[in-house]
Design an enzyme around this catalytic site. Structure first.
Site, mmCIF file in Angstrom:
data_model
loop_
_atom_site.group_PDB
_atom_site.id
_atom_site.type_symbol
_atom_site.label_atom_id
_atom_site.label_comp_id
_atom_site.label_asym_id
_atom_site.label_seq_id
_atom_site.Cartn_x
_atom_site.Cartn_y
_atom_site.Cartn_z
ATOM 1 N N VAL A 113 58.456 5.420 9.440
ATOM 2 C CA VAL A 113 58.187 5.545 8.010
ATOM 3 C C VAL A 113 58.256 7.005 7.577
ATOM 4 O O VAL A 113 58.769 7.325 6.501
ATOM 5 C CB VAL A 113 56.769 5.072 7.656
ATOM 6 C CG1 VAL A 113 56.577 5.020 6.157
ATOM 7 C CG2 VAL A 113 56.463 3.741 8.240
ATOM 8 N N ASP A 114 57.715 7.885 8.401
ATOM 9 C CA ASP A 114 57.640 9.300 8.054
ATOM 10 C C ASP A 114 59.045 9.863 7.780
ATOM 11 O O ASP A 114 59.276 10.514 6.748
ATOM 12 C CB ASP A 114 56.960 10.037 9.205
ATOM 13 C CG ASP A 114 56.560 11.445 8.829
ATOM 14 O OD1 ASP A 114 55.361 11.697 8.703
ATOM 15 O OD2 ASP A 114 57.453 12.278 8.653
HETATM 16 P P1 ADP Z 1 53.055 5.045 13.648
HETATM 17 O O1 ADP Z 1 53.473 6.334 14.317
HETATM 18 O O2 ADP Z 1 51.776 5.176 12.857
HETATM 19 O O3 ADP Z 1 53.051 3.901 14.603
HETATM 20 P P2 ADP Z 1 55.703 4.306 12.590
HETATM 21 O O4 ADP Z 1 56.366 4.922 11.395
HETATM 22 O O5 ADP Z 1 56.328 4.547 13.910
HETATM 23 O O6 ADP Z 1 54.178 4.797 12.509
HETATM 24 O O7 ADP Z 1 55.613 2.740 12.375
HETATM 25 C C1 ADP Z 1 54.700 2.085 11.526
HETATM 26 C C2 ADP Z 1 55.322 0.801 11.004
HETATM 27 O O8 ADP Z 1 56.203 1.112 9.913
HETATM 28 C C3 ADP Z 1 56.185 0.019 11.993
HETATM 29 O O9 ADP Z 1 55.891 -1.350 11.829
HETATM 30 C C4 ADP Z 1 57.614 0.317 11.536
HETATM 31 O O10 ADP Z 1 58.496 -0.740 11.858
HETATM 32 C C5 ADP Z 1 57.427 0.394 10.041
HETATM 33 N N1 ADP Z 1 58.467 1.093 9.267
HETATM 34 C C6 ADP Z 1 59.442 1.942 9.679
HETATM 35 N N2 ADP Z 1 60.184 2.370 8.637
HETATM 36 C C7 ADP Z 1 59.668 1.779 7.515
HETATM 37 C C8 ADP Z 1 59.993 1.799 6.121
HETATM 38 N N3 ADP Z 1 61.004 2.526 5.640
HETATM 39 N N4 ADP Z 1 59.230 1.052 5.265
HETATM 40 C C9 ADP Z 1 58.190 0.324 5.732
HETATM 41 N N5 ADP Z 1 57.841 0.264 7.024
HETATM 42 C C10 ADP Z 1 58.560 0.961 7.909
#
Ligand code: ADP
Length: 182
Positions: free
Chosen positions: A41-42
């Site tokens: 997401v980041d």
């Molecule tokens: P963390 O490091 O807190 O685990 P991540 O970003 O790796 O955070 O993943 C958190 C969740 O967000 C996962 O379920 C991932 O599949 C999901 N994710 C990744 N990209 C997006 C997006 N663009 N919009 C919504 N959810 C997303």
């Protein structure tokens, strides 16, 4: 796909999709403690929102696990991005559950301080940080539902799930709340 539930006069929505495309007053980022950017997401939020968001993150400098900080939203269709730091999963006996609920609560408090009406969350912790999704979903849904029931500026909270499997896990947890489907 979208499912909506009511909690008093507040709404809790589950949505399958990309959080960077969601129109909400605040969208929540799954950040790391250095606010240094990463994948998941980041990466998507910084790519879509532009460099201003990272510039603000650099100025803030960091955020402890279990907490959150707010920045502007750059080019995103939101007023603010709230960067939340979920715990890394270490087997469950290292305070993960408390840290995860604290991270959600801090986001909700920040939204109230900014008097926002809507907020969108990804599934914090369940990607790179390895938190088992069934357990994380229970914590996420209960923490957000409790807040919606407790006198908040928020009228709508959205969980934006990135897979239909995650969506069904979150739907099951919402079902346990005994709320009514709208
Ligand atoms: P963390 O490091 O807190 O685990 P991540 O970003 O790796 O955070 O993943 C958190 C969740 O967000 C996962 O379920 C991932 O599949 C999901 N994710 C990744 N990209 C997006 C997006 N663009 N919009 C919504 N959810 C997303």
């Amino acid at each position: 796909m979208e499912t909506e539930f009511t909690i008093g006069d507040r709404r809790l929505r589950l949505l399958l999709g990309d959080i960077t495309e969601v129109h909400a007053d605040a969208i929540v980022n799954a950040a790391n403690a250095h606010l240094a950017g990463g994948g998941g997401v980041d990466g998507a939020i910084h790519r879509a929102g532009g460099p201003e968001i990272m510039e603000e993150c650099r100025q803030i400098g960091g955020c402890p696990t279990g907490s959150a900080v707010a920045t502007g939203a750059g080019r995103l269709p939101a007023k603010a991005v709230i960067h939340a730091v979920a715990p890394r999963w270490r087997g469950g006996a290292a305070g993960e559950a408390r840290l995860l609920s604290d991270a959600y609560r801090r986001c909700l408090q920040l939204a109230d301080e900014m008097k926002l009406a809507s907020i969108a969350f990804p599934s914090l912790g369940t990607g790179a940080y390895g938190y088992p999704v069934a357990e994380a979903a229970g914590i996420a849904v209960r923490t957000v539902a409790d807040h919606l029931a407790s006198g908040t500026s928020l009228r709508l909270a959205i969980f934006v799930l990135f897979s239909s499997r995650d969506l069904s896990v979150y739907a099951e947890e919402v079902g346990r709340l005994g709320t009514s489907a709208a």
